[in-house]
Design a protein around this motif. Sequence first.
Motif, mmCIF file in Angstrom:
data_model
loop_
_atom_site.group_PDB
_atom_site.id
_atom_site.type_symbol
_atom_site.label_atom_id
_atom_site.label_comp_id
_atom_site.label_asym_id
_atom_site.label_seq_id
_atom_site.Cartn_x
_atom_site.Cartn_y
_atom_site.Cartn_z
ATOM 1 N N ALA A 49 0.833 -1.199 0.000
ATOM 2 C CA ALA A 49 0.000 0.000 0.000
ATOM 3 C C ALA A 49 0.873 1.256 0.000
ATOM 4 C CB ALA A 49 -0.925 -0.007 1.217
ATOM 5 N N ARG A 50 1.945 1.240 0.762
ATOM 6 C CA ARG A 50 2.836 2.394 0.783
ATOM 7 C C ARG A 50 3.518 2.588 -0.562
ATOM 8 N NH1 ARG A 50 6.930 2.193 5.604
ATOM 9 N NH2 ARG A 50 7.338 4.318 4.823
ATOM 10 N N LEU A 51 3.880 1.505 -1.221
ATOM 11 C CA LEU A 51 4.466 1.598 -2.555
ATOM 12 C C LEU A 51 3.468 2.187 -3.546
ATOM 13 C CD1 LEU A 51 6.277 -1.860 -2.697
ATOM 14 C CD2 LEU A 51 7.414 0.371 -2.782
ATOM 15 N N ALA A 52 2.227 1.748 -3.452
ATOM 16 C CA ALA A 52 1.202 2.263 -4.363
ATOM 17 C C ALA A 52 0.952 3.743 -4.136
ATOM 18 C CB ALA A 52 -0.088 1.468 -4.191
ATOM 19 N N MET A 53 0.974 4.170 -2.882
ATOM 20 C CA MET A 53 0.772 5.586 -2.598
ATOM 21 C C MET A 53 1.948 6.416 -3.117
ATOM 22 S SD MET A 53 -0.492 7.488 0.881
ATOM 23 C CE MET A 53 0.866 6.935 1.920
ATOM 24 N N ALA A 54 3.154 5.900 -2.968
ATOM 25 C CA ALA A 54 4.317 6.609 -3.501
ATOM 26 C C ALA A 54 4.232 6.732 -5.014
ATOM 27 C CB ALA A 54 5.600 5.882 -3.098
ATOM 28 N N ALA A 55 3.759 5.676 -5.676
ATOM 29 C CA ALA A 55 3.610 5.727 -7.135
ATOM 30 C C ALA A 55 2.569 6.764 -7.540
ATOM 31 C CB ALA A 55 3.233 4.351 -7.668
ATOM 32 N N ALA A 56 1.527 6.903 -6.734
ATOM 33 C CA ALA A 56 0.506 7.913 -7.025
ATOM 34 C C ALA A 56 1.087 9.315 -6.882
ATOM 35 C CB ALA A 56 -0.688 7.733 -6.093
ATOM 36 N N GLU A 57 1.931 9.520 -5.887
ATOM 37 C CA GLU A 57 2.540 10.838 -5.703
ATOM 38 C C GLU A 57 3.462 11.182 -6.871
ATOM 39 O OE1 GLU A 57 4.874 13.514 -2.342
ATOM 40 O OE2 GLU A 57 4.794 11.322 -2.109
ATOM 41 N N VAL A 58 4.250 10.210 -7.316
ATOM 42 C CA VAL A 58 5.124 10.439 -8.466
ATOM 43 C C VAL A 58 4.286 10.779 -9.703
ATOM 44 C CG1 VAL A 58 6.769 9.364 -10.050
ATOM 45 C CG2 VAL A 58 6.973 8.973 -7.586
ATOM 46 N N ALA A 59 3.205 10.044 -9.906
ATOM 47 C CA ALA A 59 2.339 10.301 -11.055
ATOM 48 C C ALA A 59 1.747 11.704 -11.002
ATOM 49 C CB ALA A 59 1.224 9.260 -11.114
ATOM 50 N N LEU A 60 1.381 12.150 -9.799
ATOM 51 C CA LEU A 60 0.818 13.489 -9.651
ATOM 52 C C LEU A 60 1.847 14.566 -9.985
ATOM 53 C CD1 LEU A 60 -1.690 15.082 -8.845
ATOM 54 C CD2 LEU A 60 -0.970 14.895 -6.460
ATOM 55 N N GLU A 61 3.080 14.368 -9.559
ATOM 56 C CA GLU A 61 4.136 15.318 -9.914
ATOM 57 C C GLU A 61 4.371 15.346 -11.421
ATOM 58 O OE1 GLU A 61 6.276 17.425 -7.853
ATOM 59 O OE2 GLU A 61 4.477 17.120 -6.636
ATOM 60 N N SER A 62 4.322 14.173 -12.044
ATOM 61 C CA SER A 62 4.467 14.099 -13.496
ATOM 62 C C SER A 62 3.328 14.820 -14.196
ATOM 63 C CB SER A 62 4.515 12.629 -13.939
ATOM 64 O OG SER A 62 4.565 12.520 -15.346
ATOM 65 N N ASP A 63 2.119 14.649 -13.707
ATOM 66 C CA ASP A 63 0.972 15.352 -14.288
ATOM 67 C C ASP A 63 1.148 16.859 -14.152
ATOM 68 O OD1 ASP A 63 -0.083 12.852 -14.740
ATOM 69 O OD2 ASP A 63 -1.789 13.077 -13.389
ATOM 70 N N TRP A 64 1.616 17.295 -12.992
ATOM 71 C CA TRP A 64 1.710 18.734 -12.723
ATOM 72 C C TRP A 64 2.734 19.405 -13.624
ATOM 73 C CZ3 TRP A 64 -1.432 21.593 -9.702
ATOM 74 C CH2 TRP A 64 -1.059 22.925 -9.498
ATOM 75 N N PHE A 65 3.934 18.847 -13.650
ATOM 76 C CA PHE A 65 5.011 19.477 -14.413
ATOM 77 C C PHE A 65 5.148 18.923 -15.827
ATOM 78 C CE2 PHE A 65 6.564 20.285 -10.033
ATOM 79 C CZ PHE A 65 6.776 21.655 -10.111
ATOM 80 N N GLY A 66 4.832 17.651 -16.002
ATOM 81 C CA GLY A 66 5.079 17.005 -17.288
ATOM 82 C C GLY A 66 3.879 16.905 -18.198
ATOM 83 N N GLY A 67 2.728 17.389 -17.732
ATOM 84 C CA GLY A 67 1.549 17.399 -18.590
ATOM 85 C C GLY A 67 0.954 16.040 -18.865
ATOM 86 N N THR A 68 1.279 15.032 -18.055
ATOM 87 C CA THR A 68 0.732 13.697 -18.243
ATOM 88 C C THR A 68 -0.630 13.578 -17.553
ATOM 89 O OG1 THR A 68 1.993 12.955 -16.301
ATOM 90 C CG2 THR A 68 2.996 12.616 -18.475
ATOM 91 N N SER A 69 -1.244 12.426 -17.671
ATOM 92 C CA SER A 69 -2.536 12.159 -17.010
ATOM 93 C C SER A 69 -2.468 10.782 -16.357
ATOM 94 C CB SER A 69 -3.681 12.222 -18.029
ATOM 95 O OG SER A 69 -3.763 13.500 -18.621
ATOM 96 N N LEU A 70 -1.580 10.647 -15.407
ATOM 97 C CA LEU A 70 -1.280 9.351 -14.803
ATOM 98 C C LEU A 70 -1.844 9.173 -13.402
ATOM 99 C CD1 LEU A 70 2.512 9.226 -15.790
ATOM 100 C CD2 LEU A 70 0.593 8.210 -17.036
ATOM 101 N N ALA A 71 -2.096 10.260 -12.701
ATOM 102 C CA ALA A 71 -2.376 10.159 -11.273
ATOM 103 C C ALA A 71 -3.706 9.498 -10.967
ATOM 104 C CB ALA A 71 -2.321 11.538 -10.625
ATOM 105 N N GLY A 72 -4.720 9.695 -11.811
ATOM 106 C CA GLY A 72 -6.033 9.121 -11.519
ATOM 107 C C GLY A 72 -5.973 7.616 -11.327
#
Length: 289
Positions: A49-72
Amino acid sequence: MTNTASTITTVIPLDQLLSAVSGLMIAGHWRRATDLLDAAQSAEARDRARLAMAAAEVALESDWFGGTSLAGARLDAAERAFKEAHLDGGWDLGFLLLRHGYLGLVRIDGRFRPGPDGKDPAALTALHADAGGLRDRAPDAVRRGWAEMYLGLITDNLLAERDLAPAHYEAALRAGESGDDLLSREALRHLGDHDHDSGDHPRALERWRRAAELGARAGTVPGTLSQQMLLAVLARDTGDEAGAAALAREVERWAGAIGAVTTEAQAHGFLAGADPTAPPSSNAAGRRS
């Protein structure tokens, strides 16, 4: 924690892995951070669960700065992982959900679209209430400060109640000064925005320079570039067009090199004459977020 990305298997403590991932994420290496997390395996549901949450945080940073749509999708996976572990994601998962909700309401079709117009009032009210709840139940001063930061952002950029936002940013800055350079940077960035809008360029310069220093010290490459973009705005405002253009060209080049497409686009627009701090009504490039 086991890494199985190659024929060599290594075992490392989860906290050390997550610390390394955080460093990669802050530096803008979102793909590398994600690959590291996806390669990790654990027999413990709590750790998964902690790994999955960390992956969600990374995805959110990528969405914010990198214009991706991964966090959802990653946030959905994190919520499932916590349920499978019979755990509550707690404050940290709630904060990621708040940040994702904010991003979805402030950036529409890839562009920063502040204000309440055209947005569901109930969604705006709920997001503000969620931020208030996170502030009230924060387990420590720094987390409380991050909730204050987002209360300010929501008040400022979604509810268009700009006069009420600086108090939240000031509270965030006080919390950040207790031990979180990234929080202090974020608060100074937005306090400087208010200084700039009120015409107090010396105060904006002081805050924005300090924000750039703190971001660099914390290791945030994309965040430091976005802050340098604001310093280019001030250079132009004070008549140094050559300096502003030189700085913006470097920001555009460096942001493009790391895939920070939102900052790259801001710099490109700035070089074409746009002001990234101007409201959308007067500037097609949009106001900075």
